[in-house]
Each structure stands twice: as C-alpha cells, then as structure tokens.
Design a protein around this motif. Structure first.
Motif, PDB file in Angstrom:
ATOM      1  N   UNK A  97       2.494  -0.325   8.039  1.00  0.00           N
ATOM      2  CA  UNK A  97       3.569  -0.762   7.154  1.00  0.00           C
ATOM      3  C   UNK A  97       3.244  -0.341   5.719  1.00  0.00           C
ATOM      4  N   UNK A 156       3.934   2.845   2.459  1.00  0.00           N
ATOM      5  CA  UNK A 156       4.830   3.877   1.961  1.00  0.00           C
ATOM      6  C   UNK A 156       4.022   5.169   1.833  1.00  0.00           C
ATOM      7  N   UNK A 180       9.315  -0.184  11.608  1.00  0.00           N
ATOM      8  CA  UNK A 180       9.716   1.114  11.076  1.00  0.00           C
ATOM      9  C   UNK A 180      10.227   2.014  12.188  1.00  0.00           C
ATOM     10  N   UNK A 181       9.642   1.893  13.381  1.00  0.00           N
ATOM     11  CA  UNK A 181      10.100   2.717  14.498  1.00  0.00           C
ATOM     12  C   UNK A 181      11.562   2.436  14.810  1.00  0.00           C
ATOM     13  N   UNK A 230       0.836  -1.204   0.000  1.00  0.00           N
ATOM     14  CA  UNK A 230       0.000   0.000   0.000  1.00  0.00           C
ATOM     15  C   UNK A 230       0.869   1.252   0.000  1.00  0.00           C
ATOM     16  N   UNK A 285      13.970   3.481  11.916  1.00  0.00           N
ATOM     17  CA  UNK A 285      14.207   4.926  11.934  1.00  0.00           C
ATOM     18  C   UNK A 285      15.285   5.277  12.945  1.00  0.00           C
ATOM     19  N   UNK A 299       6.954  -6.579  11.370  1.00  0.00           N
ATOM     20  CA  UNK A 299       5.965  -5.855  10.577  1.00  0.00           C
ATOM     21  C   UNK A 299       6.071  -4.352  10.706  1.00  0.00           C
ATOM     22  N   UNK A 300       4.906  -3.726  10.865  1.00  0.00           N
ATOM     23  CA  UNK A 300       4.859  -2.268  10.870  1.00  0.00           C
ATOM     24  C   UNK A 300       5.640  -1.692  12.035  1.00  0.00           C
ATOM     25  N   UNK A 302      11.363   4.500   3.092  1.00  0.00           N
ATOM     26  CA  UNK A 302      11.246   3.131   2.637  1.00  0.00           C
ATOM     27  C   UNK A 302      11.348   3.124   1.119  1.00  0.00           C
ATOM     28  N   UNK A 303      11.866   2.054   0.572  1.00  0.00           N
ATOM     29  CA  UNK A 303      11.977   1.953  -0.883  1.00  0.00           C
ATOM     30  C   UNK A 303      10.690   1.389  -1.454  1.00  0.00           C
ATOM     31  N   UNK A 304      10.127   0.433  -0.727  1.00  0.00           N
ATOM     32  CA  UNK A 304       8.872  -0.197  -1.135  1.00  0.00           C
ATOM     33  C   UNK A 304       7.952  -0.145   0.073  1.00  0.00           C
ATOM     34  N   UNK A 305       6.633  -0.339  -0.133  1.00  0.00           N
ATOM     35  CA  UNK A 305       5.714  -0.160   0.988  1.00  0.00           C
ATOM     36  C   UNK A 305       6.037  -0.981   2.233  1.00  0.00           C
ATOM     37  N   UNK A 306       6.597  -2.157   2.112  1.00  0.00           N
ATOM     38  CA  UNK A 306       6.792  -2.987   3.296  1.00  0.00           C
ATOM     39  C   UNK A 306       8.196  -2.822   3.878  1.00  0.00           C
ATOM     40  N   UNK A 307       8.256  -2.671   5.196  1.00  0.00           N
ATOM     41  CA  UNK A 307       9.549  -2.523   5.871  1.00  0.00           C
ATOM     42  C   UNK A 307      10.427  -3.738   5.614  1.00  0.00           C
ATOM     43  N   UNK A 308       9.840  -4.917   5.795  1.00  0.00           N
ATOM     44  CA  UNK A 308      10.607  -6.142   5.652  1.00  0.00           C
ATOM     45  C   UNK A 308      11.252  -6.238   4.290  1.00  0.00           C
ATOM     46  N   UNK A 309      10.503  -5.878   3.255  1.00  0.00           N
ATOM     47  CA  UNK A 309      11.059  -5.976   1.912  1.00  0.00           C
ATOM     48  C   UNK A 309      12.109  -4.919   1.647  1.00  0.00           C
TER      49      UNK A 309
END
Lengths: 450, 483
Positions: free
Chosen positions: A43, A45, B156-157, A25, B160, B152-153, B170-177
């Motif tokens: 999670x 962007x 990001x904390x 997303x 950072x 997961x989400x 982020x490069x892509x929406x998911x942190x893991x990826x």
C-alpha cells in the motif's frame, strides 16, 4: 509519518513492506519492474524517476516528508539524493554508504551532507558475526540495553536435558535469571507460558543478563567454547571488516579467495591473516586446509547458493560452526533447516537498523526474528507512561505479548507478577504478530488482537 | 485462485450495497409509500447472503491480480442481480430480466431504460434507480475501500480492475485514503449541483435524481422527456457544466485543491477532451443551424448539451436528435466510442486511449520514413511505457471485438441498421440512448429477452473496461493449475 524511499531493491522493498502499515510511504525508482512489484503488493505510492532529480522529489512530496531513505545500489547517488532532499525540505535523511573508502571518513561525510544516519550493511554484518563468535555454538545472538542483556537462539537436540522439560521447572534446575521468550516449533511460533513443555527439535529464544546467558548455555550443554581459528570464504568487503574485528579478539583468520588479484590486495590490507588463493567449494582444498580443526567456517561470497553449499560441505567435513551470508531473504529459513548454524543477511540487518531508527522516538532497539513474525523491542519508560507502578500481574497484557526483562540502573530483572515498572527503566518486550510502537500499546486493551 | 478470499470480499461488497439501499428506504418512508417494504426485504435478503460470506475465514491472505479481477467481475454481476430485487418486488418492473437490465444500466451509469412511462413510478423506486448511478459512477469497490480500510494493500488490485483508464494512479500513498479523497470530491460536486438545480427552480426530488444522473454520468431522469421536460436554459447549462466536470479526471480536482490551479491546462488528456467537445459542438451547431433551428443560439444550446451529454456518456436528452441531419448523427455516434477521461465517472474508451492511439499511429507512419529511428510516445513531458502502449492497442481491439459480437447477437432481433448498431455502441460505452427504436425519445423495452440479457452484460463489460468479464469467461482463469 511521511517517508520517501529511493530505490525499490531488496532493502527498499523490505523497508516499505514494514513501514507502510503505519506510515505514508512513497517509493522512487528508475526501474519499472521493481516499482510494479511494490505497487502490486504494498500500500504505497510509486513514482518512476531518478531520486536525484528535483522535480521527481518534489512530486513525491519531499517538502512535507519526515524522512528520506536512500538505498539505491550506488553510494554516490544515495549521498546526492539525501543532500538534495535535505535542501528541499526533508526533515531527516538516511543514506546507505558501503564503500570502505567512504567508511573511513564517515563522520566528516555525515556532517557535510547533513545526514541523520548512515547505514553500512557490510560493516553491520561483520559486527553481527563477530558478536555471535563470543557465543560460539548458540546460534543467533542479539544484544539489548547496550550489550548488557542478550538474546540467544538454541536448537534443542535429543541429548539435551532441556528436552521434555516444563518451563516452570527450569528455574529450579538451572537458573532463575533467564527467560525463554519464544519457542519455534516447525512453522508455529509460541510465546510460552509456564506450562509449556520444550520438545526435541524446538528452537528456543532465551533472554537474560549476558553472564547468566553464558552460564545457562554452559549448563544445558551448549557450552561456549573460546574460538581460536576461523576460516572465511570470499574476500569481499565484509571479510575485510570481519577479519579486522576478529583479529582484535585474538582469533586467527584464514581467508579463501578465488581471485588472485584480490588475494594480493587482501594480503596487503590484512597482514596478520592467512590468505589462500583457491575455490572454497572445493572439498579437497578445504580438507587440505584442515577444515576439521576450524572452530568456525563463514561463507560470504556474493552468491547465496554457493555460500549455502560450501557451508554444508564444511559442516560435513567437521567445521564446528558454519555461518552463511545470504542476500535473498526467502532463503534464510531454508538455509537454517538445512543445518547451517547461523545465517547472516546484511540486507536484513540494514533494514532492522533503519526500522529501529524510524520508530526511534519510543523504541530503543528493535529486532525482528523468524522473518519478522515476532519482535523483540526495547523501550525506555517515560514518566507519563500508563504502566508505571502497577504490579505486572495487574496489567492486562494481550495474548502473545510478554515483558521479558527490566533493566534498572545496575540491576537486570527477569520480572515476575509482583514486580513493577518504574520511570527510566529499560523494558524489553517480546510480541508476536503485533505492531507495537510505544509502550502503552501493550495495555491498550487487546487492540489489534486479530 | 483464492476462492475464499474472493467470496469474502464479495460479501463485503454486498454489505455495502445493503447500506446503499438505506437512503432509498428513507425516501420511500418520507413519501409514505406502500412499497417501502420492498427495500426491507431486499436488505434482508442481501444480508442473509452477505453475512455468511463475510464470516468465511481466510487461510491465505495473499491476493493477486486475478483474484482482484474475479472479485470485481463477479461482484458487479451479483450487485446488479440483487439490485434488481426492489424493482421486481414492487411490481414496478414485472419481468426480472427487465429489472436486471434496468439495474445494470443504473450501476454501470448507462441510463438505458426499458420503462415506457417513468413518471408513474413510486418515488422510492425512482430514487433507488438513480442512486445506483451515483454509486456505480465512482465505483462500488472504491466505496468499499473508503468505508472498510481493512482491505489495505490488497485493495489496489481491485481498484485497478474497477477504475476507468490506464494505470489508475493513487493520489496519496494509501489506497483507503485515495478512495476517501475521491469520494470527498464526488460528494462536494454532488451537493453543489443539487443546490444549483434547486436555485434554478427544479423541485428538490428531481434535483436529486438529475444530480445523481449527472455526476455519475448515468442519464436516468424522473421525466419521460428527460431534461427536455423542463425546457429551461439555466437547468441545461448547469447540467452541461456538471456533466463536463464529471467526465474529466477527478485527480485534477485534487491537484487544484492542493494549490496547483493550472493542473487541468497542463494535462494533455484534458486538453484533448476539451478540444473534441469544442470541435464537435462547432460542427453540429453549423450543421443544424439552418436545417433544424432558426437561430444560432438555439442551435448552440441543443448541440452543446447533446455533445457533452454523449461524450461524457451521460445520455441525457434535451431534444430529439433523431431528427438531426446524418452528419450530426454520425458525429454523435463517433463520440459514443470516445467517452470521458481516465479517472472520471464516464465510460467508453476514454480520451487518453484515443489520444495515445493517434500518437502510436503517427509513430508507425514516421517509422516508415526513418526505419531505424527510435521514437518514444510522450504524454506531456513524460514518455509512455511501451507496455502501456501495447495495452492500449489490445484494449482497442477487444473493445471492437466485443462491439461486433454484441451487434451480431442483437441482429437476431431483425431491427434496422441504426437501432442494431447504436444499441450496442450506446450500452458498451455506457451512454444510454442510441438511434432508431432506442433513440432519444425511444427506449429498450421492445427488444427480445436475449438481447436484453446480452446488453445488460455488455454494459457491465463496458463499465469494467472489458478485461474482468472477459477474464472470468476464460476457462483457464478458473483452473487451479493453469499451464
């Protein structure tokens, strides 16, 4: 799936929250604070900028996007976003369009702008309220299988025969054609088995064929009364849609509106309704408009707090059923605890519509209840499904998932261990804390049980 | 503060550290060294701490910024403590404080060492010493996110708090990826460099060690004389190029892979980074040409290697720059504060902050000429958010305060000006060598224990960009109700 959401407001945030687990997303918004909230908690962007701008859309990867959802506060922006997005390569687009002026030409707009779906929160909210009017005192009503199967929420009070009864005993006492799918006890959500006992103050969700639900409600003492008079407070867009719908159902409508100009406008648009210029939170006014004789009181001004307070005043003064419109999702639970019979949240309805559309490939209808902690999902069984022609008792269902109803051509089956699912059936499943996107998920051996 | 969640996450980090010890164990076994057992012991100790921590059940899954900072700060301190065990157990470094210093220096990619004779150490220990650079360069949290998607989400904390630069995007929406992509690029760069160094004639083991030191912008070598020991122009060029690459923003490589080949040339930070290096190399080359070296090529060779090594905060040494003139040494000293780009493995203040500070300075001056004018600071075509600007100013002040406090503590050792000041600059910026006693051919072994502990913490403060460590030392950070 790659999804771009334009607008990080309440609806956009709610959508992102529910979609971000399984999809990629990206959120676009011009407001940094809204984006920051999304970025810190989800999670996803986040891109700062206007969703109308081509460069921002390209940066968000519109070329590879499977779906663009435009839910900013302005209809026109949403339309332009979708139009640009589609031209740039988004596979599908969904726009929120709420102005009644546009609503009339919706099919034309949809075609010209090449929109795949249009959501109108006010219209949807009005539909939802009108639907629940049929069932008067039962609280939330959702429908499945094109209205043939219904789900109602019933609050158990001390004087009801159901209180203290084991679920296994219900078929013999009342009707075997219904199923109690969820019990909400305080903070807990229980997907019950036959041994569970219903207690006072529980809320139960009952699913079954519409006519059976109707008679069940009658038997347990929540007998549906035909509504005759309804009072609406606040003459906004929903009120207009709702008044028209109620009038078709032969229900008399009284609308309270504080703004004189608006009253005149309303009386022109709704000749059959009674428009009263006054403050709906004024107890004197309510009493003089004989609130005690009203079958329902619906508070839907633009301010949540006012709606809650007025609904409570109306209830105290004898309105049989009170409904409040609430935009802030975190108020929903509080309002229900306060004793408001039904809470309508246009934003939640819109979000659920979009979520259903997103998982549309497999899912027919999807309802989230109790703040999304439990889901009721309707599937159509495909030929290659793994669960066809196996007796239900032999299926290894994970904990907290039940098959609630099977709809087969003209039959509606409340399933038992010996029933089987066939190709083409509509299956309604109740699941707690699961993310079920296709029917096979429910038997893929306890995956995601945590 | 959600302590259960914090400790559970630290447990996950320690498990990752245990996994990271396995390659060193294998190296130790390959060379049939006696002390391979120390790695078994360390892994055992780590797991006995980490597994119970991971078993903690969390009631409240919400993770806020402060929890993220706590995990990162405490996580890095614990990691350095446990990472010191192999050095201590094997007897390679008899004092635990020294071992802690060496490990912090490794994880923070500083490359400051207390070892006087590196070449006698067992291979397994040397490998672990350099492997900490590789892990610490991209970040342990990022590694954890790449391996364990369950965060997961919430990740990001933490990301950072750990990643260098402002607004690590982020490069892509998911942190893991995103974490997987970053490590993917990192691994590719690592493999290419090992291959090239091997081609240039470096022994395979040394190629590994120097690659870890380069791509992590660390600076540990297996030689006492660092890269200078090989005296090979080709090796120096390869290492210079890879130091330069590792000091740039890794996101740019992702955009290049995605087809935007001109991404670096459009990025204002990259242009600034390149400009600073070019100007510094030019000035130093001209300065040392007549004094130290006789021909221009030789001057260029040593100045370019040294400039890139310091600005990317690697800290490899190919010649004793202590002998250079004061002008060149001061340029090197200034470079210690600038560091790499945001999103790189480099340390110090980062080019983007320096660039923004200059732009803010310009704006402040223009504001006096036109008092009512509204200027927005721009990076490329995009205006920079005012909050980001004030964060940059705040960061600059905190960096200087930590630097001054550090100098004050080190001054207790009563050493010369150059040593006292440069040792703090070189550890806070994660560079490694400074001037004087801690200079190009020196090391940190003669400092007092207090200074060593202080510098170890300063390295972690610098690597995590000040905030996390300062936050956990704030009493109100720990209060359940802080008003």
């Amino acid at each position: 799936m790659r999804i771009i959401i334009i607008g990080a407001g309440k609806v956009g945030y709610f959508l992102a929250e529910n979609l971000c687990k399984q999809n990629h997303v990206t959120i676009i918004d011009r407001n940094m604070n809204a984006l920051r909230k999304a970025e810190e908690n989800l999670d996803v962007l986040c891109i700062k900028g206007s969703g109308v701008s081509t460069s921002v859309l390209l940066e968000a990867g519109i070329k590879q996007a499977n779906l663009l959802i435009a839910v900013t506060s302005t209809d026109e922006v949403n339309m332009v976003c979708c139009l640009t997005g589609k031209k740039l390569g988004a596979a599908q687009t969904i726009a929120r369009i709420r102005d009644p002026e546009y609503a009339q030409d919706l099919s034309l707009l949809k075609e010209e702008l090449d929109l795949d779906m249009v959501v109108n929160p006010e219209q949807a909210a009005a539909d939802e309220i009108a639907r629940s009017m049929n069932f008067s005192t039962a609280m939330n009503v959702e429908s499945f299988a094109k209205g043939r199967v219904r789900l109602v929420e019933i609050k158990i009070t001390k004087d009801m025969a159901l209180a203290g009864m084991k679920l296994n005993d219900i078929p013999s006492r009342f009707s075997s054609q219904i199923l109690i799918g969820v019990i909400v006890r305080g903070e807990d959500i229980i997907i019950p088995d036959g041994e569970k006992v219903i207690e006072e103050d529980d809320s139960i969700y009952v699913i079954g064929k519409s006519s059976n639900i109707y008679s069940f409600c009658k038997l347990v003492g929540k007998s549906p009364v035909k509504l005759k008079n309804v009072m609406i407070m606040g003459g906004g867009r929903i009120a207009i849609y709702l008044a028209n719908l109620l009038m078709e159902m032969d229900i008399k409508v009284k609308i309270l509106e504080i703004d004189k100009e608006k009253c005149i406008e309303l009386s022109e648009m709704l000749p059959e309704s009674l428009i009263i210029n006054g403050d709906g939170s004024d107890e004197e006014l309510l009493q003089s408009e004989n609130i005690s004789n009203m079958d329902a009181f619906i508070a839907m001004t633009g301010i949540d707090e006012e709606n809650i307070m007025s609904a409570l005043i109306a209830k105290q003064n004898g309105a049989k059923k009170v409904i409040a419109k609430i935009s802030r999702l975190n108020y929903v639970n509080v309002a229900q605890n306060l004793g408001i019979d039904s809470v309508i949240s246009p934003k939640l309805i819109t979000s659920n519509q979009i979520l259903t559309y997103v998982s549309r490939n497999n899912v027919e209808t999807l309802h989230r209840i109790i703040e999304g902690k439990a889901e009721i999902i309707e599937f159509i069984v495909e030929r290659n499904s793994k669960i066809i022609n196996t007796k239900l008792k032999n299926l290894k269902l994970p904990k907290d998932v039940i098959i609630a109803t099977i709809v087969r051509k003209s039959e509606i089956v409340i399933p038992h261990g010996d029933d089987t699912i066939k190709e083409g059936d509509r299956v309604i499943i109740i699941a707690k804390n699961k993310n079920i996107t296709e029917l096979n998920d429910i038997i893929s051996n306890n995956r995601g049980k945590a | 503060m959600n302590l259960r969640l914090v400790f559970k996450s630290i447990g996950l980090l320690l498990i990752c550290e245990a996994i990271a010890l396995i390659p060193s164990l294998i190296v130790s076994l390959i060379y049939k060294e006696q002390n391979a057992l120390v790695f078994f012991d360390t892994i055992g100790i780590l797991l006995s701490f980490a597994v119970p921590l991971c078993m903690i059940s969390i009631k409240n899954k919400n993770m806020y910024a402060r929890d993220g900072y706590a995990i990162v700060a405490l996580g890095w301190i614990f990691m350095s403590l446990f990472g010191a065990l192999p050095f201590y157990f094997s007897g390679a470094i008899p004092s635990f404080i020294d071992a802690f210093f060496e490990t912090s220096s490794g994880f923070t990619t500083t490359g400051a060492s207390i070892l006087t004779n590196i070449e006698v150490l067992p291979r397994g220990i040397l490998f672990w010493r350099s492997f900490t650079h590789w892990i610490g360069g991209m970040g342990v949290i990022v590694l954890t996110l790449a391996i364990l998607p369950s965060l997961g989400a919430r990740g990001i904390q933490m990301m950072k708090a750990e990643s260098p630069g402002l607004n690590p995007g982020k490069l892509v929406p998911k942190v893991g990826e995103t974490a997987k992509i970053l490590y993917g690029i990192y691994i590719v760069i690592t493999i290419v460099e090992i291959f090239l160094l091997r081609l240039a004639g470096m022994p395979l083991f040394d190629a590994f060690i120097h690659t870890f030191g380069t791509v992590g912008t660390g600076g540990f070598s297996s030689m006492n004389a660092s890269v200078g020991a090989y005296n090979s122009v080709i090796i120096e060029i390869i290492i210079t190029v890879f130091m330069f690459l590792s000091g740039a923003n890794f996101a740019l490589y992702y955009y290049m892979i995605k087809g935007n080949l001109r991404a670096p040339f459009k990025d204002s930070e990259f242009k600034f980074y390149f400009g600073i290096i070019a100007v510094s190399v030019l000035l130093i080359t001209l300065d040392i040409n007549a004094n130290i070296f006789n021909n221009i090529w030789e001057s260029l060779r040593y100045s370019s290697f040294q400039v890139v090594s310091i600005v990317t905060t690697t800290g490899y040494v190919s010649t004793d720059f202590e002998k250079w003139s004061m002008f060149s040494k001061i340029i090197i000293f200034i470079l210690m504060f600038i560091g790499g780009c945001a999103g790189s493995t480099g340390g110090a203040m980062k080019n983007i902050r320096i660039l923004l500070l200059f732009k803010i300075m310009k704006r402040e001056l223009l504001q006096i000429i036109h008092p009512r004018a509204v200027y927005s600071v721009r990076l490329g075509k995009k205006a920079v958010d005012e909050r980001t600007l004030s964060e940059v100013l705040g960061f600059f002040f905190m960096y200087i305060i930590v630097f001054i406090a550090g100098v004050l503590i080190i001054s207790l050792d009563n050493m010369d000006w150059g040593t006292t000041i440069s040792s703090v600059a070189a550890t806070l910026g994660n560079i490694g060598p400074g001037f004087g006693i801690v200079g190009a051919v020196g090391n940190y072994s003669s400092l007092s224990d207090i200074s060593k502990v202080a510098l170890s913490l300063i390295m972690i403060v610098g690597r995590l960009e000040i905030y996390p460590i300062l936050l956990i030392s704030l009493p109100s950070f720990w209060k359940r109700v802080s008003i």
